[in-house]
Design an enzyme around this catalytic site. Structure first.
Site, PDB file in Angstrom:
ATOM      1  N   CYS A 176     -21.530  98.822 186.951  1.00  0.00           N
ATOM      2  CA  CYS A 176     -20.132  98.714 187.411  1.00  0.00           C
ATOM      3  C   CYS A 176     -19.460 100.089 187.508  1.00  0.00           C
ATOM      4  O   CYS A 176     -18.315 100.185 187.928  1.00  0.00           O
ATOM      5  CB  CYS A 176     -19.352  97.799 186.470  1.00  0.00           C
ATOM      6  SG  CYS A 176     -18.792  98.603 184.944  1.00  0.00           S
TER       7      CYS A 176
ATOM      8  N   HIS B  52     -18.337  99.311 161.388  1.00  0.00           N
ATOM      9  CA  HIS B  52     -18.375 100.476 162.286  1.00  0.00           C
ATOM     10  C   HIS B  52     -19.281 100.261 163.490  1.00  0.00           C
ATOM     11  O   HIS B  52     -19.639 101.214 164.163  1.00  0.00           O
ATOM     12  CB  HIS B  52     -18.809 101.719 161.498  1.00  0.00           C
ATOM     13  CG  HIS B  52     -17.855 102.092 160.401  1.00  0.00           C
ATOM     14  ND1 HIS B  52     -18.180 102.928 159.379  1.00  0.00           N
ATOM     15  CD2 HIS B  52     -16.570 101.734 160.180  1.00  0.00           C
ATOM     16  CE1 HIS B  52     -17.142 103.064 158.550  1.00  0.00           C
ATOM     17  NE2 HIS B  52     -16.160 102.341 159.027  1.00  0.00           N
TER      18      HIS B  52
ATOM     19  N   ASP C  46     -26.903 101.089 161.571  1.00  0.00           N
ATOM     20  CA  ASP C  46     -28.337 101.210 161.845  1.00  0.00           C
ATOM     21  C   ASP C  46     -29.048  99.895 162.166  1.00  0.00           C
ATOM     22  O   ASP C  46     -30.224  99.907 162.541  1.00  0.00           O
ATOM     23  CB  ASP C  46     -29.049 101.919 160.677  1.00  0.00           C
ATOM     24  CG  ASP C  46     -28.838 101.235 159.330  1.00  0.00           C
ATOM     25  OD1 ASP C  46     -28.660  99.999 159.293  1.00  0.00           O
ATOM     26  OD2 ASP C  46     -28.862 101.942 158.297  1.00  0.00           O
TER      27      ASP C  46
ATOM     28  N   CYS D  67     -20.994  98.815 177.834  1.00  0.00           N
ATOM     29  CA  CYS D  67     -20.205  99.469 178.882  1.00  0.00           C
ATOM     30  C   CYS D  67     -18.741  99.487 178.449  1.00  0.00           C
ATOM     31  O   CYS D  67     -18.196  98.459 178.040  1.00  0.00           O
ATOM     32  CB  CYS D  67     -20.350  98.719 180.202  1.00  0.00           C
ATOM     33  SG  CYS D  67     -19.187  99.318 181.454  1.00  0.00           S
TER      34      CYS D  67
ATOM     35  N   ASN E  41     -24.985 102.976 142.876  1.00  0.00           N
ATOM     36  CA  ASN E  41     -24.804 104.171 143.701  1.00  0.00           C
ATOM     37  C   ASN E  41     -25.282 105.409 142.947  1.00  0.00           C
ATOM     38  O   ASN E  41     -25.144 105.481 141.726  1.00  0.00           O
ATOM     39  CB  ASN E  41     -23.319 104.333 144.074  1.00  0.00           C
ATOM     40  CG  ASN E  41     -23.131 105.172 145.319  1.00  0.00           C
ATOM     41  OD1 ASN E  41     -23.818 104.958 146.315  1.00  0.00           O
ATOM     42  ND2 ASN E  41     -22.237 106.134 145.276  1.00  0.00           N
TER      43      ASN E  41
ATOM     44  N   ALA F 236     -24.159 103.984 153.698  1.00  0.00           N
ATOM     45  CA  ALA F 236     -25.300 104.773 154.154  1.00  0.00           C
ATOM     46  C   ALA F 236     -26.398 104.902 153.085  1.00  0.00           C
ATOM     47  O   ALA F 236     -27.576 105.044 153.413  1.00  0.00           O
ATOM     48  CB  ALA F 236     -24.822 106.153 154.584  1.00  0.00           C
TER      49      ALA F 236
HETATM   50  P1  NAD Z   1     -21.767 108.250 152.370  1.00  0.00           P
HETATM   51  O1  NAD Z   1     -22.744 109.110 153.060  1.00  0.00           O
HETATM   52  O2  NAD Z   1     -20.363 108.691 152.259  1.00  0.00           O
HETATM   53  O3  NAD Z   1     -22.282 107.951 150.895  1.00  0.00           O
HETATM   54  C1  NAD Z   1     -23.531 107.448 150.609  1.00  0.00           C
HETATM   55  C2  NAD Z   1     -23.606 107.189 149.114  1.00  0.00           C
HETATM   56  O4  NAD Z   1     -24.859 106.599 148.829  1.00  0.00           O
HETATM   57  C3  NAD Z   1     -23.484 108.444 148.257  1.00  0.00           C
HETATM   58  O5  NAD Z   1     -22.587 108.204 147.201  1.00  0.00           O
HETATM   59  C4  NAD Z   1     -24.908 108.649 147.708  1.00  0.00           C
HETATM   60  O6  NAD Z   1     -24.920 109.168 146.402  1.00  0.00           O
HETATM   61  C5  NAD Z   1     -25.440 107.242 147.709  1.00  0.00           C
HETATM   62  N1  NAD Z   1     -26.885 107.112 147.867  1.00  0.00           N
HETATM   63  C6  NAD Z   1     -27.714 107.839 148.667  1.00  0.00           C
HETATM   64  N2  NAD Z   1     -28.966 107.358 148.596  1.00  0.00           N
HETATM   65  C7  NAD Z   1     -28.935 106.330 147.708  1.00  0.00           C
HETATM   66  C8  NAD Z   1     -29.903 105.440 147.212  1.00  0.00           C
HETATM   67  N3  NAD Z   1     -31.186 105.506 147.589  1.00  0.00           N
HETATM   68  N4  NAD Z   1     -29.516 104.491 146.332  1.00  0.00           N
HETATM   69  C9  NAD Z   1     -28.224 104.395 145.911  1.00  0.00           C
HETATM   70  N5  NAD Z   1     -27.259 105.227 146.354  1.00  0.00           N
HETATM   71  C10 NAD Z   1     -27.607 106.164 147.255  1.00  0.00           C
HETATM   72  O7  NAD Z   1     -21.860 106.860 153.076  1.00  0.00           O
HETATM   73  P2  NAD Z   1     -20.794 105.773 153.340  1.00  0.00           P
HETATM   74  O8  NAD Z   1     -19.860 105.636 152.188  1.00  0.00           O
HETATM   75  O9  NAD Z   1     -21.529 104.612 153.836  1.00  0.00           O
HETATM   76  O10 NAD Z   1     -19.884 106.306 154.536  1.00  0.00           O
HETATM   77  C11 NAD Z   1     -20.275 107.192 155.527  1.00  0.00           C
HETATM   78  C12 NAD Z   1     -20.051 106.714 156.919  1.00  0.00           C
HETATM   79  O11 NAD Z   1     -21.189 107.130 157.582  1.00  0.00           O
HETATM   80  C13 NAD Z   1     -19.959 105.258 157.160  1.00  0.00           C
HETATM   81  O12 NAD Z   1     -18.803 105.090 157.813  1.00  0.00           O
HETATM   82  C14 NAD Z   1     -21.129 104.893 158.077  1.00  0.00           C
HETATM   83  O13 NAD Z   1     -20.661 104.288 159.254  1.00  0.00           O
HETATM   84  C15 NAD Z   1     -21.744 106.177 158.468  1.00  0.00           C
HETATM   85  N6  NAD Z   1     -23.203 106.355 158.319  1.00  0.00           N
HETATM   86  C16 NAD Z   1     -24.061 105.338 158.548  1.00  0.00           C
HETATM   87  C17 NAD Z   1     -25.431 105.532 158.394  1.00  0.00           C
HETATM   88  C18 NAD Z   1     -26.341 104.372 158.645  1.00  0.00           C
HETATM   89  O14 NAD Z   1     -26.020 103.492 159.427  1.00  0.00           O
HETATM   90  N7  NAD Z   1     -27.496 104.313 157.982  1.00  0.00           N
HETATM   91  C19 NAD Z   1     -25.930 106.765 158.009  1.00  0.00           C
HETATM   92  C20 NAD Z   1     -25.013 107.815 157.794  1.00  0.00           C
HETATM   93  C21 NAD Z   1     -23.656 107.590 157.954  1.00  0.00           C
END
Ligand code: NAD
Length: 250
Positions: free
Chosen positions: A156, A121, A104, A129, A219, A24
């Site tokens: 359906c 995910h 996303d 569907c 990160n 994310a």
């Molecule tokens: P997470 O929310 O657990 O962690 C995100 C990490 O990214 C954190 O450690 C944070 O410090 C870091 N971070 C935030 N902004 C940053 C940046 N600009 N640069 C570098 N690091 C940054 O996310 P995750 O580990 O991906 O897991 C959460 C779950 O949430 C996943 O399973 C996912 O499917 C889902 N999710 C997806 C989205 C999306 O599709 N954009 C958004 C939110 C959650």
């Protein structure tokens, strides 16, 4: 920081089999909040479990209300500098695959080839569907939601649902196996924007490292793999990845 960027760029050029794992955090610079940072999505809504979605219309309506509040923004978001940097790397022939926890669709929107993206995910821009598995165009579903049909159904009679893995729903076996195989066989593995707390995704950097790959992490906060990685950058994905790919190009 400059030395770390140069080292990562050098490894990318040398390695050949380069795999990037995104969470994310790669999309926060596109305006999509992550889950675990303060004020993230987690704090605002209770998730609807898959069996609740399948067994109750009230739950489906709750699910879709939540989708409208949270994911309409995702559908309109644009790829940022980090997604674009990875797409540039692919065009240079230096990116084998992106494994993503994100739903996303921003890697596709950046121009990365669909076959090189492994979505663990699913993808919230794809509406499927749950009976006949057909995809319904997202614009049709948005129109129906806007008109008050808060639990849209397929022709359906099956329930329409964004093609993402809900709580209580099985992981996509083929994607997980492909991600594990790519992680084990790569020479360079880069994590961008993930807490690495969710399984099975959290295993991928460990597979890579055990397979002999160079492991780098970009990160903003700690991960359980920080101690085992070769390079750790506490920086923003967009700024850091742009600099790395500029360096690769030089
Ligand atoms: P997470 O929310 O657990 O962690 C995100 C990490 O990214 C954190 O450690 C944070 O410090 C870091 N971070 C935030 N902004 C940053 C940046 N600009 N640069 C570098 N690091 C940054 O996310 P995750 O580990 O991906 O897991 C959460 C779950 O949430 C996943 O399973 C996912 O499917 C889902 N999710 C997806 C989205 C999306 O599709 N954009 C958004 C939110 C959650």
């Amino acid at each position: 920081m400059k030395e770390k960027i140069s080292l990562i760029a050098q490894k990318i050029k040398q390695a050949g089999k380069n795999v990037v794992f995104t969470g994310a955090g790669i999309s926060t610079e596109s305006g999509i909040p992550d889950y675990r940072s303060q004020g993230g999505i987690w704090d605002k809504f209770r998730p609807v479990y898959f069996d609740e979605f399948m067994s109750s219309k009230d739950s489906r309506e709750e699910y879709w209300r939540r989708w409208v509040a949270l994911y309409q923004g995702i559908v309109e978001a644009q790829p940022n500098a980090a997604h674009m940097a990875l797409a540039r790397l692919e065009k240079m022939g230096l990116l084998q695959a992106v494994i993503t926890q994100n739903i996303d669709g921003l890697h596709q929107a950046s121009g990365l080839a669909e076959e090189n993206i492994i979505e663990l995910h699913g993808n919230t821009r794809r509406i499927r569907c749950m009976s006949c598995r057909r995809i319904t165009p997202i614009a049709d579903v948005q129109q129906r939601l806007a008109a008050g049909d808060m639990a849209p159904e397929c022709e359906c009679g099956g329930f329409l649902k964004p093609d993402t893995i809900s709580f209580g729903q099985a992981m996509p076996v083929a994607e997980v196996e492909k991600a594990a195989a790519l992680s084990q066989a790569c020479n360079f593995f880069l994590v961008v924007g993930s807490t690495l707390l969710v399984q099975p995704a959290a295993h991928m950097p460990i597979y890579a490292k055990n397979g002999g790959a160079f492991l780098a992490i970009i990160n903003l906060s700690d991960t359980p793999c920080d101690d085992m990685c070769n390079v750790l950058i506490r920086g923003k994905a967009g700024e850091v990845l742009k600099q790395i790919v500029n360096e690769v190009e030089r």
